[in-house]
Design a protein around this motif. Structure first.
Motif, PDB file in Angstrom:
ATOM      1  N   MET A  55       0.700   5.875   4.182  1.00  0.00           N
ATOM      2  CA  MET A  55       0.585   4.727   5.077  1.00  0.00           C
ATOM      3  C   MET A  55      -0.887   4.469   5.366  1.00  0.00           C
ATOM      4  SD  MET A  55       3.449   3.444   5.607  1.00  0.00           S
ATOM      5  CE  MET A  55       2.964   2.244   6.829  1.00  0.00           C
ATOM      6  N   TYR A  56      -1.218   3.193   5.564  1.00  0.00           N
ATOM      7  CA  TYR A  56      -2.579   2.860   6.013  1.00  0.00           C
ATOM      8  C   TYR A  56      -2.625   3.014   7.533  1.00  0.00           C
ATOM      9  CZ  TYR A  56      -0.290  -1.424   7.345  1.00  0.00           C
ATOM     10  OH  TYR A  56       0.569  -2.313   7.918  1.00  0.00           O
ATOM     11  N   ALA A  57      -3.831   2.973   8.094  1.00  0.00           N
ATOM     12  CA  ALA A  57      -3.980   3.091   9.543  1.00  0.00           C
ATOM     13  C   ALA A  57      -3.822   1.717  10.174  1.00  0.00           C
ATOM     14  CB  ALA A  57      -5.342   3.667   9.873  1.00  0.00           C
ATOM     15  N   GLU A  58      -2.793   1.584  11.011  1.00  0.00           N
ATOM     16  CA  GLU A  58      -2.436   0.281  11.558  1.00  0.00           C
ATOM     17  C   GLU A  58      -3.574  -0.321  12.393  1.00  0.00           C
ATOM     18  OE1 GLU A  58       0.697  -1.063  10.795  1.00  0.00           O
ATOM     19  OE2 GLU A  58      -0.312  -2.830  11.580  1.00  0.00           O
ATOM     20  N   THR A  90      13.450   0.438  -4.028  1.00  0.00           N
ATOM     21  CA  THR A  90      14.528   1.382  -4.273  1.00  0.00           C
ATOM     22  C   THR A  90      14.059   2.601  -5.043  1.00  0.00           C
ATOM     23  OG1 THR A  90      15.134   0.320  -6.328  1.00  0.00           O
ATOM     24  CG2 THR A  90      16.203  -0.477  -4.345  1.00  0.00           C
ATOM     25  N   THR A  91      12.829   2.564  -5.544  1.00  0.00           N
ATOM     26  CA  THR A  91      12.333   3.720  -6.268  1.00  0.00           C
ATOM     27  C   THR A  91      11.388   4.512  -5.369  1.00  0.00           C
ATOM     28  OG1 THR A  91      11.247   4.415  -8.293  1.00  0.00           O
ATOM     29  CG2 THR A  91      10.433   2.431  -7.275  1.00  0.00           C
ATOM     30  N   THR A  92      10.865   5.611  -5.860  1.00  0.00           N
ATOM     31  CA  THR A  92      10.032   6.449  -4.996  1.00  0.00           C
ATOM     32  C   THR A  92       8.669   5.805  -4.788  1.00  0.00           C
ATOM     33  OG1 THR A  92       9.262   7.614  -6.930  1.00  0.00           O
ATOM     34  CG2 THR A  92      11.125   8.575  -5.756  1.00  0.00           C
ATOM     35  N   SER A  93       7.926   6.317  -3.804  1.00  0.00           N
ATOM     36  CA  SER A  93       6.563   5.856  -3.555  1.00  0.00           C
ATOM     37  C   SER A  93       5.613   7.019  -3.796  1.00  0.00           C
ATOM     38  CB  SER A  93       6.377   5.404  -2.105  1.00  0.00           C
ATOM     39  OG  SER A  93       7.259   4.403  -1.780  1.00  0.00           O
ATOM     40  N   PHE A 104       0.823  -1.215   0.000  1.00  0.00           N
ATOM     41  CA  PHE A 104       0.000   0.000   0.000  1.00  0.00           C
ATOM     42  C   PHE A 104       0.856   1.264   0.000  1.00  0.00           C
ATOM     43  CE2 PHE A 104      -2.588   3.300   1.954  1.00  0.00           C
ATOM     44  CZ  PHE A 104      -3.746   3.216   1.203  1.00  0.00           C
ATOM     45  N   PRO A 105       1.894   1.377   0.876  1.00  0.00           N
ATOM     46  CA  PRO A 105       2.719   2.596   0.839  1.00  0.00           C
ATOM     47  C   PRO A 105       3.399   2.797  -0.501  1.00  0.00           C
ATOM     48  CG  PRO A 105       3.321   1.203   2.707  1.00  0.00           C
ATOM     49  CD  PRO A 105       2.318   0.446   1.920  1.00  0.00           C
ATOM     50  N   LYS A 106       3.801   1.699  -1.141  1.00  0.00           N
ATOM     51  CA  LYS A 106       4.474   1.839  -2.436  1.00  0.00           C
ATOM     52  C   LYS A 106       3.500   2.309  -3.499  1.00  0.00           C
ATOM     53  CE  LYS A 106       8.036   1.373  -3.351  1.00  0.00           C
ATOM     54  NZ  LYS A 106       8.954   2.528  -3.538  1.00  0.00           N
TER      55      LYS A 106
END
Lengths: 222, 558
Positions: free
Chosen positions: B426-429, B517-520, B419-421
């Motif tokens: 970020m999702y809600a933990e 290694t690449t951006t998100s 999901f972050p990628k």
């Protein structure tokens, strides 16, 4: 953060050893070393070959159905008064035309590789004519048969198998026509034209399938 | 360290305006593999919700012994379309979507091998799915013969109705199959031809190995389903006699062709799930994947053996004894590479400090539930046991332990993990953990009762049953409703986090795959510069020492 890395393989990119035992024609299809390929022709041909592998399973399944039905239901294979598909001279000539068109199209492809575009176009046109002849011939053959699609197992299998193959011949002819038209667009064609190579491969595939179908449908007598 | 992802949030990042305004690209005909991947995932998730609603209707019917909620033709349509949608419109295309997103990133490619073909294979899915669901509104309803569509049941259509549910079912499955074949051609070519320099086969992540194996199975086996369905369509609509027993046809041939695809289809669904476990478990236990090469080769092994096991679905279909024995042995052989996989996962988390984030919970839950699904599978491979529980709820329980408790759990693990990628947020933990526990409890409550029910003899695909089965059925139905509720926090979490979640760093889990290694989210061409790969994929090492690689370590070594 600490970077004490373990398990590091810093050696240069290894050649995968088993690759050297492969025949050359197979190596052309398998760029194993890892590396972004700029070879669009090779990539396209690889994809198309993989697709044909898949297509061949469709035909394999159809032939499997034919053979399994024929082996288990040979008693009721032919309804009364029906003699089944006939191995007439007409069918044989049709088959010869289709199979020899494979050589014609390959020669055309070779002319393209030697940059002789005009000879390529003529032979390509001859292939289109041969493919069309086959399709018309199949239509005439179908209209002269004394059984239809729902006439017992023989009708079901005969028309579906040969019809599905005919559909592929039709697709091949359409592809060939597209390639011929495109060859008249200036600057469109070079030696490694992916479209013609793929069409040639497809045409060979259609011919090989016809050999198998012809053997089980016409040569396998009760 | 890893346990608190919010520590790693990029505080000073520029707001990514273009990714925020670019939501329109998801409704357009894009050839970017990332857009197509997201399109696949969202579309199939909608079909998942529809399939889940059908399942809840089925469970509502089964809560009482009498047939009182829906009438029987509709009930037949419900279980037929539930199975069809979940298999052909949820798991298989969802795996295609997540693979579409990840495979080029994982092998260091800028896109798939044939981007246009990729887009076409996605855009065949929504119309085919809508066509399938539209058959609910036909006068005679949907197909009613189960997702197998066995003849002669599937051929019993009232005359004079050329467009009936069965016809539409066949047409849409053939279309989805063509889409899958095009996707498989694309995946295999991509993995063979588009790898970054140095990305040899034994440096590919296990997920890529799993996708390769699954897509090879699609190529080899799916055409037999297509052939079977074409013949069925001719029998149904054009008067041929392939599968009509009264007119000399042979329905068993359909079963052979059908299961030649549909057994390996289980592995087409399961192999990417196994690949997801192999990515998530090392990342959250900070251990290198145990037995990387064995796990990679085991994917191919599962694929290879599964081609030769299809007859175990036909032990009661007048199959000769020698054939039963043969296929009993080959079916049990599948457990060898599968056992290698399970052993590898277990050994990976052995004696490590587990970081129980949501993806890890789903991965461990799924891998643990695979134990029960797999063991019941080996039981079913045994001919005498299979004959005993044939066509009972035991089969249903076994199958759902695989497809829901293992594969769908793995899919949720994948969604949370990447999901972050995918979104850059970020999702809600807390919501994720709530989702996990509701799903885990609900799934076990739903599917475990089916095993004892089947052993007691409750037959599947019936809408009324003997009252002595009611106890377990109530448990299963309540579990099913809980499972339905469990999807709500997930949807809330995904939508809310997409819009308002905290910005994620490029590598919030400090994972080692190339995609981190690449951006998100990754730029249009995935990598600023194509990386040169010099290391094996699971370079986690001892948690004390080698946790992080800086995101640009591939470029450093140029």
């Amino acid at each position: 953060m600490n970077r004490g890395v373990i398990h590091v393989d810093e050696s240069p990119v290894p050649l995968e050893r088993w690759r050297q035992y492969l025949p050359n024609w197979l190596k052309r299809f398998l760029p194993i070393r890892g590396g972004r390929s700029q070879d669009h022709h090779g990539k396209g041909m690889f994809g198309f070959t993989v697709f044909l592998l898949s297509e061949s399973i469709v035909f394999f399944s159809l032939i499997f159905t034919y053979v399994a039905l024929r082996l288990t239901h040979s008693q009721n294979w032919l309804p009364p008064h029906i003699s089944g598909p006939k191995l007439s001279t007409f069918v044989i000539i049709n088959t010869i035309i289709l199979l020899s068109s494979s050589f014609v199209i390959q020669t055309a492809e070779n002319f393209l590789k030697r940059s002789q575009l005009n000879k390529f176009r003529w032979l390509w046109l001859i292939t289109i004519c041969m493919g069309t002849y086959f399709l018309i011939g199949q239509g005439i053959e179908w209209s002269n048969l004394d059984f239809g699609l729902s006439t017992g197992l023989v009708g079901s299998t005969f028309y579906v198998l040969t019809g599905f193959h005919g559909l592929h011949v039709l697709s091949g002819v359409i592809l060939q026509i597209i390639m011929l038209v495109r060859s008249f667009i200036p600057g469109n064609y070079n030696k490694t034209h992916f479209g013609t190579s793929a069409t040639t491969l497809f045409w060979h595939f259609v011919d090989i399938v016809w050999v198998l179908l012809f053997s089980v449908v016409y040569l396998w007598r009760a | 360290m890893i346990h608190n992802p919010s520590e790693n949030l990029a505080q000073n990042r520029e707001p990514e305006t273009d990714s925020e305004n670019n939501w329109r690209q998801y409704f357009s005909f894009s050839t970017d593999h990332k857009v197509i991947g997201v399109q696949y995932m969202v579309t199939t998730f909608i079909f998942f919700l529809i399939g889940g609603l059908l399942a809840m209707l089925i469970r509502a019917e089964l809560i009482t012994p009498a047939s009182n909620v829906v009438d029987r033709p509709l009930y037949n349509g419900l279980f037929t379309l539930h199975g069809t949608i979940m298999i052909f419109l949820w798991i298989i295309p969802f795996n295609a979507g997540i693979s579409n997103y990840l495979v080029p990133l994982m092998i260091g490619a800028r896109d798939m091998a044939f981007p246009l073909l990729n887009a076409i294979s996605f855009w065949m899915i929504p119309p085919s799915g809508l066509l399938l669901i539209s058959s609910f509104f036909l006068p005679n309803g949907t197909a009613q013969s189960g997702w197998w569509s066995y003849p002669p049941i599937s051929l019993q259509i009232p005359p004079g109705q050329p467009i009936n549910g069965e016809f539409i079912w066949i047409v849409s499955i053939v279309l989805i199959g063509i889409s899958s074949i095009m996707g498989a051609v694309n995946f295999v070519t991509t993995i063979f031809w588009m790898r970054a320099p140095g990305m040899t086969f034994f440096r590919m992540p296990v997920f890529v190995w799993s996708v390769l194996s699954a897509q090879l199975l699609q190529l080899i086996n799916l055409p037999s389903l297509t052939a079977a369905l074409i013949l069925l369509l001719f029998d149904l609509s054009f008067g041929t006699q392939f599968f009509k027993p009264l007119e000399n046809g042979d329905p068993i041939i359909y079963q052979h062709l059908f299961w030649f695809y549909s057994h390996p289809a289980v592995y087409i669904m399961a192999l990417p799930a196994f690949g997801i476990f192999a990515e998530v478990l090392p990342a959250f236990s900070r251990n290198p994947l145990f037995g990387y090469r064995s796990l990679a080769v085991a994917s191919l092994g599962i694929a290879f053996v599964s081609i030769f096991v299809w007859v175990h679905h036909m032990f009661t279909s007048a199959t000769p004894s020698w054939m039963r024995m043969l296929f009993m042995v080959t079916s049990m052989l599948v457990s060898v590479p599968t056992g290698v996989k399970a052993f590898g996962w277990t050994a990976t988390i052995w004696r490590s400090k587990l970081h129980l984030e949501t993806p890890m919970l789903f991965a461990m839950g799924g891998a643990a539930m695979f134990l029960l699904g797999g063991v019941t599978g080996v039981m079913l491979a045994a001919v005498p046991f299979d004959i005993h529980v044939h066509n009972t709820y035991f089969i249903v329980g076994h199958f759902h332990y695989i497809v829901f408790n293992t594969i769908t759990m793995a899919i949720f693990a994948a969604i949370y993990f990447w999901f972050p990628k995918i979104t850059g947020r970020m999702y809600a933990e807390g919501w994720g953990k709530l989702h996990f526990w509701l799903t885990f409890i609900g799934a076990n409550l739903t599917f475990f009762p089916m095993l004892p029910l089947g052993l007691q003899g409750m037959v599947r695909r019936i809408s009324s049953y003997d009252p002595r089965y009611q106890g377990w059925n109530i448990v299963a139905s309540l579990g099913g409703f809980l499972l339905g509720v469990s999807i709500l926090p997930f949807i809330a979490n995904m939508v809310g986090s997409c819009l308002y979640g905290q910005k994620a760093s490029d590598n919030p889990w400090f994972a080692t795959g190339l995609e981190w290694t690449t951006t998100s989210p990754p730029p249009r061409d995935n990598f600023a510069e194509i990386p040169v790969v010099k290391r094996p994929p699971y370079d986690y090492g001892d948690p004390k020492y080698s946790v992080i690689e800086p995101p640009d370590y591939h470029q450093q070594e140029h």
